[in-house]
Design an enzyme around this catalytic site. Sequence first.
Site: not given
Length: 262
Positions: A28-30, A76, A200-202
Amino acid sequence: MVRLPFLSSTRSVPEASKVPRHIAIIMDGNGRWARKRLMPRVAGHAKGVDSLREVIRSCLDRGVEYLTVFAFSSENWRRPKDEVSFLMQLFVKSLKAEIDRIHRNEIRLRVVGDLTPFDEALVSLIRDGEALTAGNGKMNLTICANYGGRWDIMQAVEKMMAASSTSGGRPYSEEDLAPHLALSFSPEPDLFIRTGGEQRISNFMLWQLAYSELYFTDKLWPEFGDAALGEAIASYQGRERRFGRTSEQLVSDKPDTTSDHA
């Protein structure tokens, strides 16, 4: 009933190894990495491929047997269409560029998830890569694409029911369901990592993460590499993995290495 080679953490006590046997990562975080640099979000996704390459190499060097990464979730698709389109193109480009390297390093590639919405050319590329690397055994790399933990459980239930219209008069068990899960070929993750600051696990590996050690870092995925992975593993090594037992039981279960002889 199909017998799996791996223990369920809710049914038995798996061996807690010093180096995680299986690491699962939400990368995460791109997009935020790109925005901080006044770049389009898609530039962050492209940079994230470099981080994945480094983490694969780091896991290989450290003796990690299974690495599973969340590349594209079933949720997504809600993102802007141009970003989804770029991600699909990046998937194709990355597979073409990296599959030979993956094969040379004796890594087995699998892609799990609902691939039906994907372009036929991409699915063909995936299947070719899986076939090419099927005999490799140094490390297992699993890419979760159009994957969701709830989808995984539901499709496993459907397959279980189709395989046996009756459980022989007994309730269905975990052992009946487990062989039909999308990641039935791998042990449960020892260590779960999420980058980007979210905790979180999402909808990722909901069944398999029951007793995984969770590690969250503020580092954005394009900033995550060998050193950051080392920090995550060090945190894991400092955890007490009890699997429902007490600390006192862990101490009593340790073998006695003392001796009366000098």
